[in-house]
Scaffold this motif. Structure first.
Motif, PDB file in Angstrom:
ATOM      1  N   ILE A   2       1.295  -5.388  -5.411  1.00 53.47           N
ATOM      2  CA  ILE A   2       0.305  -5.119  -6.443  1.00 53.47           C
ATOM      3  C   ILE A   2      -0.784  -6.190  -6.375  1.00 53.47           C
ATOM      4  O   ILE A   2      -0.494  -7.387  -6.342  1.00 53.47           O
ATOM      5  CB  ILE A   2       0.944  -5.107  -7.842  1.00 53.47           C
ATOM      6  CG1 ILE A   2       1.873  -3.905  -7.983  1.00 53.47           C
ATOM      7  CG2 ILE A   2      -0.127  -5.075  -8.929  1.00 53.47           C
ATOM      8  CD1 ILE A   2       1.181  -2.553  -7.916  1.00 53.47           C
ATOM      9  N   HIS A   3      -2.030  -5.752  -6.358  1.00 54.80           N
ATOM     10  CA  HIS A   3      -3.178  -6.657  -6.411  1.00 54.80           C
ATOM     11  C   HIS A   3      -3.716  -6.621  -7.847  1.00 54.80           C
ATOM     12  O   HIS A   3      -4.244  -5.605  -8.288  1.00 54.80           O
ATOM     13  CB  HIS A   3      -4.256  -6.221  -5.419  1.00 54.80           C
ATOM     14  CG  HIS A   3      -3.769  -6.158  -3.991  1.00 54.80           C
ATOM     15  ND1 HIS A   3      -3.546  -7.282  -3.237  1.00 54.80           N
ATOM     16  CD2 HIS A   3      -3.458  -5.087  -3.204  1.00 54.80           C
ATOM     17  CE1 HIS A   3      -3.137  -6.928  -2.031  1.00 54.80           C
ATOM     18  NE2 HIS A   3      -3.057  -5.606  -1.989  1.00 54.80           N
ATOM     19  N   ASN A   4      -3.547  -7.719  -8.556  1.00 48.36           N
ATOM     20  CA  ASN A   4      -3.829  -7.759  -9.991  1.00 48.36           C
ATOM     21  C   ASN A   4      -5.230  -8.303 -10.245  1.00 48.36           C
ATOM     22  O   ASN A   4      -5.477  -9.506 -10.124  1.00 48.36           O
ATOM     23  CB  ASN A   4      -2.786  -8.636 -10.687  1.00 48.36           C
ATOM     24  CG  ASN A   4      -2.943  -8.661 -12.196  1.00 48.36           C
ATOM     25  OD1 ASN A   4      -3.887  -8.096 -12.749  1.00 48.36           O
ATOM     26  ND2 ASN A   4      -2.031  -9.323 -12.877  1.00 48.36           N
ATOM     27  N   PHE A   5      -6.151  -7.419 -10.603  1.00 49.14           N
ATOM     28  CA  PHE A   5      -7.519  -7.798 -10.931  1.00 49.14           C
ATOM     29  C   PHE A   5      -7.794  -7.693 -12.428  1.00 49.14           C
ATOM     30  O   PHE A   5      -8.946  -7.566 -12.855  1.00 49.14           O
ATOM     31  CB  PHE A   5      -8.513  -6.916 -10.160  1.00 49.14           C
ATOM     32  CG  PHE A   5      -8.392  -7.032  -8.663  1.00 49.14           C
ATOM     33  CD1 PHE A   5      -8.864  -8.148  -7.996  1.00 49.14           C
ATOM     34  CD2 PHE A   5      -7.785  -6.021  -7.926  1.00 49.14           C
ATOM     35  CE1 PHE A   5      -8.744  -8.262  -6.620  1.00 49.14           C
ATOM     36  CE2 PHE A   5      -7.658  -6.122  -6.548  1.00 49.14           C
ATOM     37  CZ  PHE A   5      -8.148  -7.244  -5.892  1.00 49.14           C
ATOM     38  N   ALA A 317      -3.893   3.862  -6.689  1.00 49.89           N
ATOM     39  CA  ALA A 317      -2.902   4.397  -5.756  1.00 49.89           C
ATOM     40  C   ALA A 317      -2.628   3.428  -4.613  1.00 49.89           C
ATOM     41  O   ALA A 317      -1.532   3.422  -4.033  1.00 49.89           O
ATOM     42  CB  ALA A 317      -3.370   5.745  -5.208  1.00 49.89           C
ATOM     43  N   ALA A 318      -3.627   2.609  -4.298  1.00 54.26           N
ATOM     44  CA  ALA A 318      -3.482   1.616  -3.231  1.00 54.26           C
ATOM     45  C   ALA A 318      -2.934   0.286  -3.743  1.00 54.26           C
ATOM     46  O   ALA A 318      -2.897  -0.696  -2.994  1.00 54.26           O
ATOM     47  CB  ALA A 318      -4.825   1.397  -2.548  1.00 54.26           C
ATOM     48  N   GLY A 319      -2.506   0.260  -5.014  1.00 55.40           N
ATOM     49  CA  GLY A 319      -1.885  -0.938  -5.567  1.00 55.40           C
ATOM     50  C   GLY A 319      -2.844  -1.929  -6.179  1.00 55.40           C
ATOM     51  O   GLY A 319      -2.470  -3.092  -6.402  1.00 55.40           O
ATOM     52  N   MET A 320      -4.070  -1.504  -6.483  1.00 60.15           N
ATOM     53  CA  MET A 320      -5.065  -2.398  -7.074  1.00 60.15           C
ATOM     54  C   MET A 320      -5.261  -2.024  -8.535  1.00 60.15           C
ATOM     55  O   MET A 320      -5.752  -0.932  -8.848  1.00 60.15           O
ATOM     56  CB  MET A 320      -6.397  -2.293  -6.316  1.00 60.15           C
ATOM     57  CG  MET A 320      -6.255  -2.647  -4.862  1.00 60.15           C
ATOM     58  SD  MET A 320      -7.793  -2.489  -3.932  1.00 60.15           S
ATOM     59  CE  MET A 320      -7.138  -2.473  -2.264  1.00 60.15           C
ATOM     60  N   VAL A 321      -4.869  -2.922  -9.424  1.00 60.17           N
ATOM     61  CA  VAL A 321      -4.891  -2.613 -10.852  1.00 60.17           C
ATOM     62  C   VAL A 321      -5.918  -3.495 -11.570  1.00 60.17           C
ATOM     63  O   VAL A 321      -6.283  -4.576 -11.100  1.00 60.17           O
ATOM     64  CB  VAL A 321      -3.501  -2.818 -11.485  1.00 60.17           C
ATOM     65  CG1 VAL A 321      -2.470  -1.933 -10.814  1.00 60.17           C
ATOM     66  CG2 VAL A 321      -3.073  -4.277 -11.393  1.00 60.17           C
ATOM     67  N   GLY A 322      -6.388  -2.978 -12.719  1.00 62.92           N
ATOM     68  CA  GLY A 322      -7.262  -3.768 -13.581  1.00 62.92           C
ATOM     69  C   GLY A 322      -8.711  -3.756 -13.186  1.00 62.92           C
ATOM     70  O   GLY A 322      -9.469  -4.650 -13.594  1.00 62.92           O
TER      71      GLY A 322
END
Length: 360
Positions: A2-5, A317-322
């Motif tokens: 997960i990439h948390n932005f 869907a690509a794991g990039m949230v926020g």
């Protein structure tokens, strides 16, 4: 992965999470969790003292400053600052470069006499005001500014321009400890922890001793900076676990190489994302003018709201949230706080380039 932005509460360093997890059930052999220990215990008093000492060391500050651990977020400080530091007959000055500075200014107006020294509202908070047009009153009670606007993605340079001798007060909630800066120039700095410092629940106030002493004495005790300073932030029950986490983050920053290392790390991340914007032939349009771009919050738009929605769905869907922009302005916002890994910024830049090729 997960990439948390997220813009706050935001990413925390994985090493900090792992250490907190390891210490959670039994803190340093006391048989209790940090979530359970008394704020009057020797264990918590040591955490509290270490957090103040570590923060002052990172900022290069001495005994003429105190670190206070408070609650209520930056929004509480919008009121407490004028309540404490704006006496009757005096005027405070505000420079407004975005939504949070605007809120601070509006709140101060409810308390006392304030003057809007400069604002970039006319251009939609895309830039910084011209310093040549700003003339602070040296007799002002204080001058307030917001060093980084999370919603608009506008940031002051670390070396602020000369604003005279007036006591300088800054909301640094979203870029505190992200780079070296001359902390000695500030009379008071405040920051909600939930972006660069730790979890939500604690607000850090760094205040010069003379500002504590000049604070109003007729306020309710719990609203005085002097109360928190006198009692080492232990007048009432502090957010124990949040302060503990802040101290772990401070130790992590120190272990990474301090503020200089944070600045290099953050500049590298932001450069990747801005390069994707600038290299898109106009498919992405940044909100802030280049000279005012934030290294913490990269804000941009796509050609249509429909494409923005598709961008967010595919990114998720690509794991990039926020990545959704603030509800008040929409668009896209990538928050690149200290704990966001360079690999996450690279992944986002690659995704942006691919998305633009497919839809541009």
């Amino acid at each position: 992965m997960i990439h948390n932005f997220n813009p706050g509460p935001a990413a925390l360093p994985p090493d900090v999470i792992a250490r907190a997890q390891a210490e959670l059930a039994d803190y340093h052999g006391c048989g209790m969790s940090v979530l359970e220990i008394s704020h009057r215990s020797k264990e918590y008093e040591a955490i509290n003292a270490a957090a103040e000492a570590n923060l002052k060391a990172l900022l290069g500050l001495g005994d003429d400053y105190r670190v206070l651990f408070m609650q209520g977020g930056a929004s509480m400080q919008f009121a407490l600052i004028p309540l404490n530091l704006l006496p009757a007959g005096a005027t405070a000055e505000y420079i407004v470069t975005g939504t949070w500075g605007e809120k601070a200014y509006e709140e101060a107006q409810r308390v006392g006499a304030v003057r809007l020294l400069a604002s970039t509202a006319a251009d939609g908070y895309r830039s910084l005001p011209s310093i040549d047009a700003i003339t602070p009153d040296p007799q002002a009670a204080y001058l307030h500014l917001t060093t980084n606007e999370t919603i608009q993605g506008v940031q002051w340079p670390a070396e602020l321009p000369d604003l005279g001798s007036v006591p300088l007060v800054a909301d640094m909630s979203s870029d505190f400890l992200s780079r070296p800066f001359p902390a000695q120039r500030f009379a008071l700095i405040y920051a909600g922890a939930q972006k660069n410092l730790g979890p939500a629940g604690v607000t850090v106030v760094v205040i010069r001793q003379d500002m504590i002493e000049r604070g109003r004495k007729d306020l309710p005790v719990i609203m005085r900076y002097a109360t928190f300073a006198k009692n080492n932030s232990l007048y009432n029950t502090p957010p124990v676990f949040a302060v503990y986490m802040v101290n772990l983050v401070l130790e992590w920053i120190k272990d990474q190489g301090g503020l200089a290392a944070m600045a290099e790390r953050n500049a590298r991340k932001a450069a990747l994302v801005y390069a994707a914007i600038d290299g898109s032939d106009g498919f992405y349009s940044g909100h802030a003018v280049p000279a005012a771009r934030s290294l913490m919050n990269v804000t941009f738009r796509l050609p249509t709201p429909e494409l923005e929605k598709q961008f967010l769905n595919e990114a998720q869907a690509a794991g990039m949230v926020g990545l959704a922009g603030h509800r008040s302005v929409g668009g896209i916002r990538a928050s690149l706080y200290n704990a966001v890994a360079p690999e996450s910024a690279a992944a986002l830049a690659d995704f942006m380039q691919d998305f633009a090729k497919r839809h541009g």
